[in-house]
Design a protein around this motif. Structure first.
Motif, PDB file in Angstrom:
ATOM      1  N   ALA A   1       0.839  -1.206   0.000  1.00 18.63           N
ATOM      2  CA  ALA A   1       0.000   0.000   0.000  1.00 18.63           C
ATOM      3  C   ALA A   1       0.871   1.252   0.000  1.00 18.63           C
ATOM      4  O   ALA A   1       0.581   2.229  -0.706  1.00 18.63           O
ATOM      5  CB  ALA A   1      -0.929  -0.001   1.210  1.00 18.63           C
ATOM      6  N   TRP A   2       1.935   1.247   0.789  1.00 19.33           N
ATOM      7  CA  TRP A   2       2.835   2.407   0.839  1.00 19.33           C
ATOM      8  C   TRP A   2       3.543   2.612  -0.508  1.00 19.33           C
ATOM      9  O   TRP A   2       3.693   3.740  -0.980  1.00 19.33           O
ATOM     10  CB  TRP A   2       3.862   2.231   1.941  1.00 19.33           C
ATOM     11  CG  TRP A   2       4.850   3.356   2.009  1.00 19.33           C
ATOM     12  CD1 TRP A   2       6.165   3.321   1.656  1.00 19.33           C
ATOM     13  CD2 TRP A   2       4.604   4.703   2.455  1.00 19.33           C
ATOM     14  NE1 TRP A   2       6.749   4.539   1.846  1.00 19.33           N
ATOM     15  CE2 TRP A   2       5.812   5.416   2.340  1.00 19.33           C
ATOM     16  CE3 TRP A   2       3.476   5.358   2.939  1.00 19.33           C
ATOM     17  CZ2 TRP A   2       5.929   6.753   2.675  1.00 19.33           C
ATOM     18  CZ3 TRP A   2       3.593   6.703   3.279  1.00 19.33           C
ATOM     19  CH2 TRP A   2       4.809   7.385   3.151  1.00 19.33           C
ATOM     20  N   THR A   3       3.962   1.520  -1.139  1.00 20.57           N
ATOM     21  CA  THR A   3       4.600   1.611  -2.452  1.00 20.57           C
ATOM     22  C   THR A   3       3.648   2.215  -3.474  1.00 20.57           C
ATOM     23  O   THR A   3       4.028   3.085  -4.267  1.00 20.57           O
ATOM     24  CB  THR A   3       5.061   0.220  -2.914  1.00 20.57           C
ATOM     25  OG1 THR A   3       5.961  -0.337  -1.951  1.00 20.57           O
ATOM     26  CG2 THR A   3       5.751   0.296  -4.268  1.00 20.57           C
ATOM     27  N   ALA A   4       2.388   1.750  -3.459  1.00 23.38           N
ATOM     28  CA  ALA A   4       1.389   2.288  -4.384  1.00 23.38           C
ATOM     29  C   ALA A   4       1.149   3.775  -4.123  1.00 23.38           C
ATOM     30  O   ALA A   4       0.994   4.570  -5.059  1.00 23.38           O
ATOM     31  CB  ALA A   4       0.082   1.510  -4.252  1.00 23.38           C
ATOM     32  N   HIS A   5       1.130   4.170  -2.845  1.00 30.18           N
ATOM     33  CA  HIS A   5       0.954   5.582  -2.499  1.00 30.18           C
ATOM     34  C   HIS A   5       2.083   6.427  -3.066  1.00 30.18           C
ATOM     35  O   HIS A   5       1.855   7.500  -3.629  1.00 30.18           O
ATOM     36  CB  HIS A   5       0.894   5.742  -0.980  1.00 30.18           C
ATOM     37  CG  HIS A   5       1.287   7.114  -0.497  1.00 30.18           C
ATOM     38  ND1 HIS A   5       0.504   8.237  -0.714  1.00 30.18           N
ATOM     39  CD2 HIS A   5       2.392   7.545   0.163  1.00 30.18           C
ATOM     40  CE1 HIS A   5       1.120   9.295  -0.204  1.00 30.18           C
ATOM     41  NE2 HIS A   5       2.250   8.899   0.328  1.00 30.18           N
ATOM     42  N   ARG A   6       3.321   5.954  -2.915  1.00 34.75           N
ATOM     43  CA  ARG A   6       4.468   6.721  -3.401  1.00 34.75           C
ATOM     44  C   ARG A   6       4.459   6.840  -4.924  1.00 34.75           C
ATOM     45  O   ARG A   6       4.778   7.901  -5.483  1.00 34.75           O
ATOM     46  CB  ARG A   6       5.763   6.059  -2.932  1.00 34.75           C
ATOM     47  CG  ARG A   6       5.960   6.081  -1.423  1.00 34.75           C
ATOM     48  CD  ARG A   6       6.303   7.478  -0.953  1.00 34.75           C
ATOM     49  NE  ARG A   6       7.644   7.847  -1.379  1.00 34.75           N
ATOM     50  CZ  ARG A   6       8.129   9.084  -1.372  1.00 34.75           C
ATOM     51  NH1 ARG A   6       7.360  10.079  -1.000  1.00 34.75           N
ATOM     52  NH2 ARG A   6       9.370   9.330  -1.759  1.00 34.75           N
ATOM     53  N   LEU A   7       4.099   5.774  -5.614  1.00 33.83           N
ATOM     54  CA  LEU A   7       4.028   5.811  -7.073  1.00 33.83           C
ATOM     55  C   LEU A   7       2.921   6.760  -7.531  1.00 33.83           C
ATOM     56  O   LEU A   7       3.090   7.519  -8.497  1.00 33.83           O
ATOM     57  CB  LEU A   7       3.796   4.406  -7.621  1.00 33.83           C
ATOM     58  CG  LEU A   7       4.963   3.424  -7.457  1.00 33.83           C
ATOM     59  CD1 LEU A   7       4.545   2.023  -7.899  1.00 33.83           C
ATOM     60  CD2 LEU A   7       6.170   3.893  -8.268  1.00 33.83           C
ATOM     61  N   LEU A   8       1.772   6.719  -6.855  1.00 39.44           N
ATOM     62  CA  LEU A   8       0.671   7.619  -7.197  1.00 39.44           C
ATOM     63  C   LEU A   8       1.069   9.071  -6.959  1.00 39.44           C
ATOM     64  O   LEU A   8       0.745   9.955  -7.760  1.00 39.44           O
ATOM     65  CB  LEU A   8      -0.572   7.266  -6.378  1.00 39.44           C
ATOM     66  CG  LEU A   8      -1.799   8.178  -6.587  1.00 39.44           C
ATOM     67  CD1 LEU A   8      -2.260   8.122  -8.043  1.00 39.44           C
ATOM     68  CD2 LEU A   8      -2.927   7.772  -5.651  1.00 39.44           C
ATOM     69  N   ALA A   9       1.778   9.337  -5.850  1.00 38.14           N
ATOM     70  CA  ALA A   9       2.212  10.701  -5.557  1.00 38.14           C
ATOM     71  C   ALA A   9       3.135  11.220  -6.650  1.00 38.14           C
ATOM     72  O   ALA A   9       3.029  12.380  -7.068  1.00 38.14           O
ATOM     73  CB  ALA A   9       2.911  10.741  -4.194  1.00 38.14           C
ATOM     74  N   ALA A  10       4.040  10.377  -7.130  1.00 37.67           N
ATOM     75  CA  ALA A  10       4.951  10.790  -8.202  1.00 37.67           C
ATOM     76  C   ALA A  10       4.193  11.071  -9.491  1.00 37.67           C
ATOM     77  O   ALA A  10       4.463  12.046 -10.196  1.00 37.67           O
ATOM     78  CB  ALA A  10       6.011   9.704  -8.429  1.00 37.67           C
ATOM     79  N   LEU A  11       3.201  10.231  -9.798  1.00 38.79           N
ATOM     80  CA  LEU A  11       2.417  10.421 -11.017  1.00 38.79           C
ATOM     81  C   LEU A  11       1.563  11.683 -10.939  1.00 38.79           C
ATOM     82  O   LEU A  11       1.385  12.395 -11.930  1.00 38.79           O
ATOM     83  CB  LEU A  11       1.526   9.199 -11.266  1.00 38.79           C
ATOM     84  CG  LEU A  11       0.654   9.244 -12.532  1.00 38.79           C
ATOM     85  CD1 LEU A  11       1.525   9.420 -13.772  1.00 38.79           C
ATOM     86  CD2 LEU A  11      -0.182   7.977 -12.645  1.00 38.79           C
ATOM     87  N   ARG A  12       1.046  12.002  -9.750  1.00 38.93           N
ATOM     88  CA  ARG A  12       0.229  13.211  -9.597  1.00 38.93           C
ATOM     89  C   ARG A  12       1.057  14.469  -9.828  1.00 38.93           C
ATOM     90  O   ARG A  12       0.537  15.494 -10.267  1.00 38.93           O
ATOM     91  CB  ARG A  12      -0.399  13.249  -8.201  1.00 38.93           C
ATOM     92  CG  ARG A  12      -1.473  12.196  -7.989  1.00 38.93           C
ATOM     93  CD  ARG A  12      -1.969  12.204  -6.556  1.00 38.93           C
ATOM     94  NE  ARG A  12      -2.755  13.397  -6.273  1.00 38.93           N
ATOM     95  CZ  ARG A  12      -3.197  13.714  -5.058  1.00 38.93           C
ATOM     96  NH1 ARG A  12      -2.888  12.941  -4.025  1.00 38.93           N
ATOM     97  NH2 ARG A  12      -3.907  14.794  -4.873  1.00 38.93           N
ATOM     98  N   ILE A  13       2.352  14.405  -9.537  1.00 42.87           N
ATOM     99  CA  ILE A  13       3.240  15.536  -9.804  1.00 42.87           C
ATOM    100  C   ILE A  13       3.612  15.583 -11.288  1.00 42.87           C
ATOM    101  O   ILE A  13       3.574  16.639 -11.921  1.00 42.87           O
ATOM    102  CB  ILE A  13       4.513  15.441  -8.947  1.00 42.87           C
ATOM    103  CG1 ILE A  13       4.160  15.587  -7.461  1.00 42.87           C
ATOM    104  CG2 ILE A  13       5.529  16.507  -9.357  1.00 42.87           C
ATOM    105  CD1 ILE A  13       5.337  15.356  -6.532  1.00 42.87           C
ATOM    106  N   ALA A  14       3.942  14.419 -11.850  1.00 43.94           N
ATOM    107  CA  ALA A  14       4.393  14.375 -13.241  1.00 43.94           C
ATOM    108  C   ALA A  14       3.256  14.599 -14.222  1.00 43.94           C
ATOM    109  O   ALA A  14       3.420  15.284 -15.236  1.00 43.94           O
ATOM    110  CB  ALA A  14       5.064  13.027 -13.523  1.00 43.94           C
ATOM    111  N   ASP A  15       2.087  14.040 -13.934  1.00 41.87           N
ATOM    112  CA  ASP A  15       0.958  14.145 -14.867  1.00 41.87           C
ATOM    113  C   ASP A  15      -0.353  14.026 -14.094  1.00 41.87           C
ATOM    114  O   ASP A  15      -0.921  12.937 -13.970  1.00 41.87           O
ATOM    115  CB  ASP A  15       1.062  13.035 -15.923  1.00 41.87           C
ATOM    116  CG  ASP A  15       0.161  13.293 -17.125  1.00 41.87           C
ATOM    117  OD1 ASP A  15      -0.845  14.007 -16.951  1.00 41.87           O
ATOM    118  OD2 ASP A  15       0.469  12.799 -18.220  1.00 41.87           O
TER     119      ASP A  15
END
Length: 329
Positions: free
Chosen positions: A258-272
């Motif tokens: 869950a934490w890994t998915a959160h971090r990936l989502l956070a990066a995507l929200r910044i990038a796109d």
């Protein structure tokens, strides 16, 4: 050389295309300006009535350059991008003397560019932003306001002194609309109240519209769910006894995922941000459907063998169970 995602290039073109001039006798503004400062790519469109600036960060620092794409080439580029905008593809933009080449791996599109100077859009926008604000009303053309529909989900709007542009501000987007000049005396607040007095009356209690609190988007909801799951799964892991190592491991693994998915989502929200919102909505539909079937299809599409995974896991599980079995005489 400039690199960025296909989705982001497609977005900034869509946000500015409606603002370019349709007058073929004005080739300087009968098209879009692409301007890279080496860190950010800007798309600019104007017809002197409105101006829009959309921007997106580049994947890595590159050279500064600027080219104007004729209107006839914008549709060609948009069609070329439309088949790639839904993928996480990285494009390379290479300006030539009078061309711009957009490359997606081996696929390339080269379009001609104009060599004429473009209006000083940075100076125009900066001047509009520093104008003092004024409550004086301004006359606008509603048809031109429709051009800002691709600015974003929401936008801030304000107006400075009479005769100065209306400002539309959204995420990575700045728009200007020049007021309409009629030559007649514009009605002020008292004139407006007088014109509507027979309908609204002249006295009464004060009231105002109270908009509902906007519901969080799909990406925000998913982000909250992932953080909540991380915290609660860790609580369950800590509550598991040391004698129940499999249960502890299961809860701990769930928290890490869950934490890994959160971090990936956070990066995507910044990038796109747009892609993050679309992905979150798609995930909501997928987890409510045949998730196992979707996972099998995705694994096979990526060249894996999900059946072999299951067989190896079952064999390993059986082996571990045999090791834990009590030995009888």
């Amino acid at each position: 050389m400039t690199t960025l995602s296909a989705a982001r290039l497609h977005r900034i073109l869509q946000q500015t295309t409606l603002h370019m001039s349709d007058d073929e006798t004005l080739p300087v503004i009968h098209g879009l300006r692409l301007d890279s400062d080496g860190v950010t790519l800007h798309a600019i469109g104007t017809d002197r009535y409105t101006l829009a600036i959309a921007r997106t960060p580049l994947h890595q620092q590159g050279d500064a350059w600027a080219r104007t794409l004729p209107a006839t080439e914008i549709s060609t580029l948009n069609v070329w991008l439309s088949g790639r905008a839904d993928d996480e593809r990285t494009l390379t933009l290479t300006p030539g003397d009078d061309t711009l080449t957009v490359a997606d791996g081996a696929a390339r599109l080269t379009v001609p560019t104009l060599t004429t100077d473009y209006p000083a859009w940075r100076d125009i926008a900066r001047t509009a932003l520093v104008n003092p604000l004024s409550p004086t009303p301004t006359r606008l053309r509603p048809a031109l306001l429709a051009r800002f529909r691709n600015a974003g989900e929401t936008a801030q709007v304000w107006h400075s002194t009479p005769g100065k542009p209306l400002i539309v501000l959204a995420e990575d987007y700045l728009g200007l609309q020049v007021p309409t000049r009629t030559g007649a005396q514009e009605p002020d607040q008292a004139d407006a109240l007088a014109q509507w007095a027979t309908t609204l009356g002249t006295t009464g209690p004060r009231a105002q519209l109270v908009p509902p609190r906007p519901a969080p988007g799909a990406a925000e909801k998913l982000n909250e769910q992932l953080l909540q799951q991380t915290i609660l799964d860790l609580d369950e892991a800590h509550a598991a006894t040391t004698n129940n190592l499999p249960l502890y491991s299961a809860w701990a693994d769930a928290a890490v995922n869950a934490w890994t998915a959160h971090r990936l989502l956070a990066a995507l929200r910044i990038a796109d941000p747009d892609r993050a919102a679309a992905l979150a909505e798609t995930l909501t539909e997928e987890v409510e459907g045949a998730l196992g079937e979707l996972a099998h299809d995705a694994a096979r599409a990526d060249g894996y063998d999900p059946l072999r995974w299951q067989q190896e896991y079952a064999a390993d599980k059986a082996e571990r169970a045999a090791l834990r079995a009590p030995i009888t005489a």
